[in-house]
Write a protein that holds these residues in place. Structure first.
Motif, PDB file in Angstrom:
ATOM      1  N   VAL A  45       3.418  14.787  -9.760  1.00 31.78           N
ATOM      2  CA  VAL A  45       2.745  13.624  -9.203  1.00 31.78           C
ATOM      3  C   VAL A  45       1.260  13.956  -9.142  1.00 31.78           C
ATOM      4  N   ALA A  46       0.428  13.016  -9.592  1.00 27.58           N
ATOM      5  CA  ALA A  46      -1.015  13.272  -9.618  1.00 27.58           C
ATOM      6  C   ALA A  46      -1.778  11.989  -9.303  1.00 27.58           C
ATOM      7  N   SER A  47      -3.047  12.162  -8.948  1.00 31.09           N
ATOM      8  CA  SER A  47      -3.951  11.038  -8.712  1.00 31.09           C
ATOM      9  C   SER A  47      -5.143  11.189  -9.640  1.00 31.09           C
ATOM     10  N   ALA A  48      -5.725  10.053 -10.016  1.00 30.43           N
ATOM     11  CA  ALA A  48      -6.872  10.090 -10.917  1.00 30.43           C
ATOM     12  C   ALA A  48      -7.731   8.856 -10.685  1.00 30.43           C
ATOM     13  N   THR A  49      -8.896   8.865 -11.308  1.00 29.11           N
ATOM     14  CA  THR A  49      -9.784   7.706 -11.276  1.00 29.11           C
ATOM     15  C   THR A  49     -10.208   7.403 -12.704  1.00 29.11           C
ATOM     16  N   GLY A  50     -10.599   6.156 -12.928  1.00 30.17           N
ATOM     17  CA  GLY A  50     -11.044   5.786 -14.256  1.00 30.17           C
ATOM     18  C   GLY A  50     -11.490   4.345 -14.321  1.00 30.17           C
ATOM     19  N   VAL A  51     -11.695   3.871 -15.549  1.00 29.70           N
ATOM     20  CA  VAL A  51     -12.120   2.501 -15.807  1.00 29.70           C
ATOM     21  C   VAL A  51     -11.063   1.838 -16.677  1.00 29.70           C
ATOM     22  N   VAL A  52     -10.636   0.645 -16.255  1.00 28.17           N
ATOM     23  CA  VAL A  52      -9.625  -0.093 -17.009  1.00 28.17           C
ATOM     24  C   VAL A  52     -10.237  -0.588 -18.315  1.00 28.17           C
ATOM     25  N   GLU A  53      -9.610  -0.234 -19.409  1.00 27.47           N
ATOM     26  CA  GLU A  53     -10.050  -0.678 -20.737  1.00 27.47           C
ATOM     27  C   GLU A  53      -9.339  -1.970 -21.135  1.00 27.47           C
ATOM     28  N   SER A  54      -8.044  -2.075 -20.798  1.00 27.09           N
ATOM     29  CA  SER A  54      -7.281  -3.291 -21.084  1.00 27.09           C
ATOM     30  C   SER A  54      -6.035  -3.323 -20.218  1.00 27.09           C
ATOM     31  N   VAL A  55      -5.514  -4.538 -20.011  1.00 34.50           N
ATOM     32  CA  VAL A  55      -4.308  -4.744 -19.210  1.00 34.50           C
ATOM     33  C   VAL A  55      -3.390  -5.667 -19.989  1.00 34.50           C
ATOM     34  N   ASP A  56      -2.114  -5.314 -20.062  1.00 32.83           N
ATOM     35  CA  ASP A  56      -1.101  -6.201 -20.635  1.00 32.83           C
ATOM     36  C   ASP A  56      -0.022  -6.365 -19.563  1.00 32.83           C
ATOM     37  N   ALA A  57      -0.221  -7.373 -18.690  1.00 31.34           N
ATOM     38  CA  ALA A  57       0.692  -7.578 -17.563  1.00 31.34           C
ATOM     39  C   ALA A  57       2.100  -7.905 -18.042  1.00 31.34           C
ATOM     40  N   GLU A  58       2.214  -8.597 -19.155  1.00 34.42           N
ATOM     41  CA  GLU A  58       3.540  -8.950 -19.679  1.00 34.42           C
ATOM     42  C   GLU A  58       4.304  -7.709 -20.148  1.00 34.42           C
ATOM     43  N   ALA A  59       3.613  -6.791 -20.835  1.00 32.71           N
ATOM     44  CA  ALA A  59       4.238  -5.553 -21.319  1.00 32.71           C
ATOM     45  C   ALA A  59       4.274  -4.477 -20.232  1.00 32.71           C
ATOM     46  N   LYS A  60       3.601  -4.753 -19.085  1.00 31.69           N
ATOM     47  CA  LYS A  60       3.526  -3.799 -17.972  1.00 31.69           C
ATOM     48  C   LYS A  60       2.845  -2.494 -18.398  1.00 31.69           C
ATOM     49  N   THR A  61       1.722  -2.621 -19.125  1.00 34.57           N
ATOM     50  CA  THR A  61       0.939  -1.448 -19.527  1.00 34.57           C
ATOM     51  C   THR A  61      -0.530  -1.671 -19.172  1.00 34.57           C
ATOM     52  N   VAL A  62      -1.224  -0.568 -18.966  1.00 35.64           N
ATOM     53  CA  VAL A  62      -2.651  -0.605 -18.693  1.00 35.64           C
ATOM     54  C   VAL A  62      -3.294   0.588 -19.400  1.00 35.64           C
ATOM     55  N   THR A  63      -4.417   0.329 -20.051  1.00 34.06           N
ATOM     56  CA  THR A  63      -5.167   1.386 -20.724  1.00 34.06           C
ATOM     57  C   THR A  63      -6.363   1.741 -19.850  1.00 34.06           C
ATOM     58  N   ILE A  64      -6.479   3.038 -19.556  1.00 36.24           N
ATOM     59  CA  ILE A  64      -7.527   3.510 -18.648  1.00 36.24           C
ATOM     60  C   ILE A  64      -8.267   4.684 -19.274  1.00 36.24           C
ATOM     61  N   ALA A  65      -9.615   4.624 -19.225  1.00 42.46           N
ATOM     62  CA  ALA A  65     -10.445   5.772 -19.572  1.00 42.46           C
ATOM     63  C   ALA A  65     -10.597   6.552 -18.268  1.00 42.46           C
ATOM     64  N   HIS A  66      -9.897   7.684 -18.172  1.00 43.05           N
ATOM     65  CA  HIS A  66      -9.871   8.415 -16.900  1.00 43.05           C
ATOM     66  C   HIS A  66     -10.564   9.762 -17.016  1.00 43.05           C
ATOM     67  N   GLY A  67     -10.920  10.287 -15.857  1.00 40.54           N
ATOM     68  CA  GLY A  67     -11.511  11.615 -15.785  1.00 40.54           C
ATOM     69  C   GLY A  67     -10.433  12.680 -15.905  1.00 40.54           C
TER      70      GLY A  67
END
Length: 116
Positions: A45-67
């Motif tokens: 289990v981990a925590s992170a921060t980043g910026v959302v690049e894209s969201v696909d709510a229907e597919a339940k996925t999110v692309t994040i540029a994270h540290g």
């Protein structure tokens, strides 16, 4: 050669039959507590921060540029995560976010996400 093989087999059997030192001294309460854990032992289990690049709510996925994610020994990168139990309508492209993930092998899932 037969004697050497017999000794090897006996040594292996002796090693298999010895008590597990890790469980020595554990109480029934601590064993029960361990078995009620929601996260399997091979899961991190981990925590992170980043910026959302894209969201696909229907597919339940999110692309994040994270540290970097120290707990997983990951460098900074951009990844698409599965988020089957997260309300992705709460975030959108460009949002700075904090998120929690569980990782087991090559499966990594976001378990929570919040705007920063």
């Amino acid at each position: 050669m037969k004697i050497l093989t017999a000794l090897l087999v006996l040594g292996l059997l002796a090693g298999c039959s010895s008590p597990n030192d890790q469980s020595a001294g554990r109480t029934e309460a601590s064993i029960a507590e361990t078995t009620q854990t929601a996260v399997p032992p091979s899961t991190t289990v981990a925590s992170a921060t980043g910026v959302v690049e894209s969201v696909d709510a229907e597919a339940k996925t999110v692309t994040i540029a994270h540290g970097p994610v120290a707990a997983l020994e990951w460098p900074a990168m951009t990844m698409t995560f599965q988020a089957p139990n997260v309300d992705l309508t709460a975030v959108e492209e460009g949002d700075e976010v904090s998120f929690d993930i569980t990782s087991s092998g090559t499966d990594t899932t976001i378990t929570s996400i919040t705007r920063r």
